[in-house]
Design an enzyme around this catalytic site. Sequence first.
Site, mmCIF file in Angstrom:
data_model
loop_
_atom_site.group_PDB
_atom_site.id
_atom_site.type_symbol
_atom_site.label_atom_id
_atom_site.label_comp_id
_atom_site.label_asym_id
_atom_site.label_seq_id
_atom_site.Cartn_x
_atom_site.Cartn_y
_atom_site.Cartn_z
ATOM 1 C CG HIS A 1 12.743 2.018 10.597
ATOM 2 N ND1 HIS A 1 13.460 2.721 9.665
ATOM 3 C CD2 HIS A 1 12.490 0.819 10.015
ATOM 4 C CE1 HIS A 1 13.611 1.995 8.569
ATOM 5 N NE2 HIS A 1 13.040 0.821 8.772
ATOM 6 C CE1 TYR B 1 14.209 2.096 4.863
ATOM 7 C CE2 TYR B 1 12.459 3.290 3.746
ATOM 8 C CZ TYR B 1 12.873 2.243 4.544
ATOM 9 O OH TYR B 1 11.947 1.352 5.027
ATOM 10 N N PRO C 1 6.975 -7.569 -0.315
ATOM 11 C CG PRO C 1 5.410 -6.347 -1.567
ATOM 12 C CD PRO C 1 6.635 -6.186 -0.705
ATOM 13 N NE ARG D 1 14.306 -8.955 2.813
ATOM 14 C CZ ARG D 1 14.324 -7.731 3.349
ATOM 15 N NH1 ARG D 1 14.779 -6.714 2.641
ATOM 16 N NH2 ARG D 1 13.884 -7.517 4.590
ATOM 17 N N GLY D 2 12.546 -10.020 -4.284
ATOM 18 C CA GLY D 2 12.841 -10.365 -5.670
ATOM 19 C C GLY D 2 12.722 -11.836 -6.000
ATOM 20 C CG PHE D 3 12.477 -16.423 -4.162
ATOM 21 C CD1 PHE D 3 13.506 -17.217 -4.649
ATOM 22 C CD2 PHE D 3 11.267 -17.028 -3.853
ATOM 23 C CE1 PHE D 3 13.329 -18.584 -4.838
ATOM 24 C CE2 PHE D 3 11.075 -18.388 -4.038
ATOM 25 C CZ PHE D 3 12.109 -19.175 -4.530
#
Length: 333
Positions: A125, A55, A205, A208-210
């Site tokens: 990862h 990240y 969760p 991704r914003g949907f």
Amino acid sequence: MKQRQLGPYTVSAIGLGCMNLSHAYGAPPASGVGEALIHRALDLGVTMFDTAALYGFGTNELLVGKALKAHRSEITLCSKGGMAGVSFPDGVKRVINGRPEAIRQNCEDSLARLGTDVIDLYYLHRWDKQVPIEESVGAMSDLVRAGKVREIGLSEVSANTLRKAHAVHPIAAVQTEYSLWTRNPEIAVLKACEELGTTFVAFSPVARGFLCGDLRDVATLAANDIRRFMPRFAADTYASNLPLLEGYLAIAREAGCSPAQLALAWLLHKDSKLIPIPGTQNIRHLEDNMAAADVVLSAAQMQQLDALINPQTVKGARYNAVSASEVDTEEFA
């Protein structure tokens, strides 16, 4: 904040995914903004914080380490290796490398950036498919014996890979995308986690914003937003999924909660041992997310949600072909 078990640790029922503060979703906020958000999470009772070497190519670990330094003994710190930024003549690039020497170096680098002597939960990862999972996990178990890592986790793996890894060293957690619109863990991994005593950690969760209900036009996404490279966020495909929100928002109103809280509450009700780790750059969104731990859904509401948003009703693949080739997660037929 209610609590749940993450391997041997008792942690907040909802953790904080810190990736958004440095990586993948457009321009990251200033470091001071990120620190303030992490400190507000502490105020709200969050005790599980998730970062990774990847990240921001290390900048997220630097941010998390600095923000949590005075609270290190109060929290469970999670990071990831086996996928990190590597310098090339034309810049830093993401590289998946599960060889023991790479994992050891990733861990040493993460420890330095986080400013800690030990990482509570250290994930692989991505499984490097050029290296047997047993070999990568063996290297991680060496880190446990060396006192640099306390527990081992895996990310985006299949039930079969989890079982192979667990035979080498106990796997405390598996982290994979899981939400109403990404149900792949239901194929086999959730059952394997239950059998092995492995905690399941759900990233992305709120889809991704949907499932927050605010993103109606994907053309508004930043040019470097990771979602621009995901099939479900292609303009036509996303538009075909938007009608699902009408019924979803109606259930949120009935439950007396925000859309994001509904997504998180669905996960918390779905599995009493599961831990979601939503991420955000916005303190108001953070406060909203964490309040989801207190939302109560009826059995009828759970059934309505399951029937409304599922693999049969959602259009589009989760990842593009390249990204899909890098994960080991089971796929629906």
